[in-house]
Design a protein around this motif. Sequence first.
Motif, PDB file in Angstrom:
ATOM      1  N   LEU A  98       0.824  -1.205   0.000  1.00 17.79           N
ATOM      2  CA  LEU A  98       0.000   0.000   0.000  1.00 17.79           C
ATOM      3  C   LEU A  98       0.860   1.258   0.000  1.00 17.79           C
ATOM      4  O   LEU A  98       0.588   2.219  -0.728  1.00 17.79           O
ATOM      5  N   ASN A  99       1.929   1.246   0.803  1.00 15.73           N
ATOM      6  CA  ASN A  99       2.818   2.404   0.869  1.00 15.73           C
ATOM      7  C   ASN A  99       3.521   2.628  -0.465  1.00 15.73           C
ATOM      8  O   ASN A  99       3.686   3.773  -0.916  1.00 15.73           O
ATOM      9  N   TRP A 142       0.994   4.107  -2.930  1.00 14.99           N
ATOM     10  CA  TRP A 142       0.730   5.513  -2.603  1.00 14.99           C
ATOM     11  C   TRP A 142       1.885   6.389  -3.094  1.00 14.99           C
ATOM     12  O   TRP A 142       1.671   7.484  -3.633  1.00 14.99           O
ATOM     13  N   VAL A 168      -5.574   1.699  -2.876  1.00 12.12           N
ATOM     14  CA  VAL A 168      -5.019   3.041  -2.673  1.00 12.12           C
ATOM     15  C   VAL A 168      -5.638   4.041  -3.644  1.00 12.12           C
ATOM     16  O   VAL A 168      -6.076   5.130  -3.248  1.00 12.12           O
TER      17      VAL A 168
END
Length: 259
Positions: free
Chosen positions: A8-9, A12, A112
């Motif tokens: 997810l990071n 993003w 995301v």
Amino acid sequence: MSSFSAVLNSEWTKIRTVASTLWTLAAAAIVTVAISAALCAFISSSFKDMPAQEQATFDPTLASFAGMSLGQLAMIVFGVLVVGSEYSSGMIRTSLAAVPRRGSFLFGKLLVATGLALVVGLVTSFVSFFVGQAILGERSIGIDEPNVLRAVIGAGLYMAMIALFSMGVAAMLRSSMLSLGILMPFFFLVSNILGAVSATRKVAQYFPDQAGSKIMQVIPGAMGSEKVPYGPWGGFGIMALWVVAAVVGGYLVLRKRDA
């Protein structure tokens, strides 16, 4: 990269560092609010000249989202770029090397991007509503009136679902140009034309945009439009089925084909 939070990071970081994706989100908000405000001003000044049927079924909430038909095109571009840019740049190979589990990679990206589209969609819908009602003046409606808040939130959900549907299609086609070449004419021309022709209207009312947009209506058959055999949430459910089909299709293509 084993943990889903790391995926997810990473997604993003990809989105926020690519200017084109952020600009398309900004364009979706600006276009929707600006065109909605302009059309609300036109309606306010020419309301007395409108046909009696349109006056009787006037929906001030729906009028606030008059610019959605063009604003959604920018949201389509956003969804396509989020997925398609991986293939056009060749980054998909690096991404899948870092995240071998293709399901985690795809659904992390979709989560995301859809979350970001939802935030922008909700901000856009609330701003469009309040600006539109301020312009409509005596013909305006309060957000505390029955079903109005549902319509405003629904408009934001609609924008997020359009983006997610576009991401699913781009994952299936693996090409930004091909995806845009299909989605843009479909939503901007084909859906509207088929929806306006009596012979094809009963089919077009089940298209994702036409069914999903019913959630933005407070008054059935608003502005003299054709009534449909489903309600606001029923229409949104039809749109959700289209979105699920696109996402599942994108996942199957990603799982079975080489990068």
